[in-house]
Write a protein that holds these residues in place. Sequence first.
Motif, PDB file in Angstrom:
ATOM      1  N   THR A   1       0.838  -1.194   0.000  1.00  8.68           N
ATOM      2  CA  THR A   1       0.000   0.000   0.000  1.00  8.68           C
ATOM      3  C   THR A   1       0.873   1.244   0.000  1.00  8.68           C
ATOM      4  OG1 THR A   1      -1.694  -1.181   1.279  1.00  8.68           O
ATOM      5  CG2 THR A   1      -1.860   1.218   1.195  1.00  8.68           C
ATOM      6  N   VAL A   2       0.535   2.202  -0.831  1.00  4.76           N
ATOM      7  CA  VAL A   2       1.236   3.489  -0.819  1.00  4.76           C
ATOM      8  C   VAL A   2       0.820   4.242   0.448  1.00  4.76           C
ATOM      9  CG1 VAL A   2       1.591   5.693  -1.998  1.00  4.76           C
ATOM     10  CG2 VAL A   2       1.285   3.594  -3.334  1.00  4.76           C
ATOM     11  N   VAL A   3       1.790   4.516   1.329  1.00  4.25           N
ATOM     12  CA  VAL A   3       1.486   5.196   2.590  1.00  4.25           C
ATOM     13  C   VAL A   3       2.108   6.583   2.662  1.00  4.25           C
ATOM     14  CG1 VAL A   3       1.170   3.049   3.863  1.00  4.25           C
ATOM     15  CG2 VAL A   3       3.449   4.101   3.767  1.00  4.25           C
ATOM     16  N   GLY A   4       2.943   6.933   1.684  1.00  4.79           N
ATOM     17  CA  GLY A   4       3.548   8.258   1.668  1.00  4.79           C
ATOM     18  C   GLY A   4       4.032   8.601   0.280  1.00  4.79           C
ATOM     19  N   VAL A   5       3.930   9.871  -0.102  1.00  3.91           N
ATOM     20  CA  VAL A   5       4.387  10.330  -1.412  1.00  3.91           C
ATOM     21  C   VAL A   5       5.026  11.703  -1.263  1.00  3.91           C
ATOM     22  CG1 VAL A   5       2.593   9.077  -2.686  1.00  3.91           C
ATOM     23  CG2 VAL A   5       2.172  11.415  -1.948  1.00  3.91           C
TER      24      VAL A   5
ATOM     25  N   PRO B   1      -1.668   8.141  -1.908  1.00  2.71           N
ATOM     26  CA  PRO B   1      -1.752   7.266  -0.741  1.00  2.71           C
ATOM     27  C   PRO B   1      -3.042   6.449  -0.759  1.00  2.71           C
ATOM     28  CG  PRO B   1      -0.925   9.397  -0.079  1.00  2.71           C
ATOM     29  CD  PRO B   1      -1.320   9.525  -1.530  1.00  2.71           C
ATOM     30  N   GLY B   2      -2.902   5.171  -0.453  1.00  2.00           N
ATOM     31  CA  GLY B   2      -4.041   4.259  -0.504  1.00  2.00           C
ATOM     32  C   GLY B   2      -4.021   3.361  -1.718  1.00  2.00           C
ATOM     33  N   ALA B   3      -3.305   3.745  -2.777  1.00  2.00           N
ATOM     34  CA  ALA B   3      -3.175   2.861  -3.946  1.00  2.00           C
ATOM     35  C   ALA B   3      -2.498   1.573  -3.515  1.00  2.00           C
ATOM     36  CB  ALA B   3      -2.370   3.548  -5.047  1.00  2.00           C
ATOM     37  N   ALA B   4      -2.890   0.464  -4.083  1.00  2.00           N
ATOM     38  CA  ALA B   4      -2.393  -0.826  -3.597  1.00  2.00           C
ATOM     39  C   ALA B   4      -2.172  -1.823  -4.721  1.00  2.00           C
ATOM     40  CB  ALA B   4      -3.369  -1.405  -2.571  1.00  2.00           C
TER      41      ALA B   4
ATOM     42  N   GLU C   1       8.611  10.372  -5.284  1.00  2.00           N
ATOM     43  CA  GLU C   1       9.035   9.352  -4.325  1.00  2.00           C
ATOM     44  C   GLU C   1       7.790   8.760  -3.676  1.00  2.00           C
ATOM     45  OE1 GLU C   1      12.648   9.864  -1.629  1.00  2.00           O
ATOM     46  OE2 GLU C   1      11.000  10.092  -0.206  1.00  2.00           O
ATOM     47  N   ILE C   2       7.773   7.434  -3.557  1.00  2.00           N
ATOM     48  CA  ILE C   2       6.654   6.778  -2.874  1.00  2.00           C
ATOM     49  C   ILE C   2       7.200   5.861  -1.785  1.00  2.00           C
ATOM     50  CG2 ILE C   2       5.088   6.840  -4.844  1.00  2.00           C
ATOM     51  CD1 ILE C   2       5.705   3.877  -5.315  1.00  2.00           C
ATOM     52  N   THR C   3       6.465   5.790  -0.687  1.00  3.40           N
ATOM     53  CA  THR C   3       6.791   4.872   0.395  1.00  3.40           C
ATOM     54  C   THR C   3       5.680   3.841   0.490  1.00  3.40           C
ATOM     55  OG1 THR C   3       7.994   6.569   1.625  1.00  3.40           O
ATOM     56  CG2 THR C   3       7.253   4.644   2.857  1.00  3.40           C
ATOM     57  N   LEU C   4       6.089   2.569   0.523  1.00  2.00           N
ATOM     58  CA  LEU C   4       5.139   1.461   0.531  1.00  2.00           C
ATOM     59  C   LEU C   4       5.253   0.666   1.820  1.00  2.00           C
ATOM     60  CD1 LEU C   4       5.812  -0.013  -3.032  1.00  2.00           C
ATOM     61  CD2 LEU C   4       4.075   1.656  -2.408  1.00  2.00           C
TER      62      LEU C   4
ATOM     63  N   GLY D   1      -4.337   9.322   5.041  1.00  3.88           N
ATOM     64  CA  GLY D   1      -2.986   9.832   5.246  1.00  3.88           C
ATOM     65  C   GLY D   1      -2.385   9.326   6.539  1.00  3.88           C
ATOM     66  N   GLN D   2      -1.163   9.751   6.838  1.00  4.52           N
ATOM     67  CA  GLN D   2      -0.450   9.303   8.037  1.00  4.52           C
ATOM     68  C   GLN D   2      -0.689  10.242   9.217  1.00  4.52           C
ATOM     69  OE1 GLN D   2       3.588   7.749   8.137  1.00  4.52           O
ATOM     70  NE2 GLN D   2       3.571   7.496   5.906  1.00  4.52           N
TER      71      GLN D   2
END
Length: 371
Positions: free
Chosen positions: A22-26, A34-37, A94-97, A173-174
């Motif tokens: 899951t994308v948790v940060g961009v 965020p939320g894309a999976a 940049e993406i964080t998964l 979001g976080q």
Amino acid sequence: MREILPALDRWYAAGSPFGLATVVGVSRSTPRDPGAAMAVGPGDEAVGSVSGGCVEGAVFELAQEVVESGEARLETFGYSDEDAFTVGLTCGGEITLLVRRVTRDDDPTFGAVAESVSAGRPVTVATVVDGPAPRGATLAVWPDEVAGSLGSTGLDAAVTADARGELAQGATGQRHYGPDGERREDAVSVFLHSFAPPPRMLVFGAIDYADAVARIGDFLGYRVTVCDARPVFATPKRFPAGVEVVVDWPHRYLSGTATDSRTVICVLTHDPKFDVPLLAEALRRPAAYIGAMGSRGTHDDRMKRLVDEGFSESELSRLRSPVGLDLGARTPEEVAVSVAAEIVALRWGGSGAPLTATGGAIHPRRLDPPA
């Protein structure tokens, strides 16, 4: 993640472990929010996307490793042009998964969450991303109940309160907390993924243009209702399956219908006896978009009538009329594309100009992407 839930629910019900990324940060320009999976399940079947194709190969391998080890992983992918074979994003962002294994033992609430999303019942899933709490632990929060735990009573209580607030806004979001739920930025990072019911599109005027607008609205993920006072035109057989068709005076139907900041209202009647009372009702309530079809002359007459109804210039500025972007559209389908383009541009702050005539990030960041 909503679009891949049927596959995930099938795997979960069969007791088949799967890896869920899951994308948790961009940051900066990224193709997904965020939320894309993306998930990898039995037989190495993959569903979903987290980057539009840039890093899916690496994520596929990560998901396999996580299913094997059972240990959740946090990975960041950024731009890399130093080596053609280096995995990275080509868009410069940049993406964080967060990649975690999902089974009935790992996540006992997943089945209930999937059922709620399918039924349109709002729910927020809180997942530990980083810090002194079990990474990948989940807490499912509904308006009237909670299931699961993030590792401590205090943290669960704080996250539950925030999750319900995010759910009311449909935000994802976080958030950051101390180990026992204190409001701190340096401890536990929790990703709040809100699954609000699909936004509504209300189409007034059961004409051929309404059929095309309803179809593209359904394609974009809206829950579409078509309303017309004329029963000979407002018949379900004239519209796509899944589109609600209502026979009623438009302004009367809208006055009894709840709208919110995500609702789209398309007035295609272009008849003063229908659209002036309807627009007067629409302009008094929350909506993301209010558009009205008609010629320049029809628009000018309509605006004069609305001024006579007491609406100010500021209030009338919410009205998108004539409806749609200037695409040179002629057919109902082309007009529907024009309307949809304007809705999307307004939703994300786009200019509507050709990308070749613009500069800067193609996907500018916003704080509240849809669930």
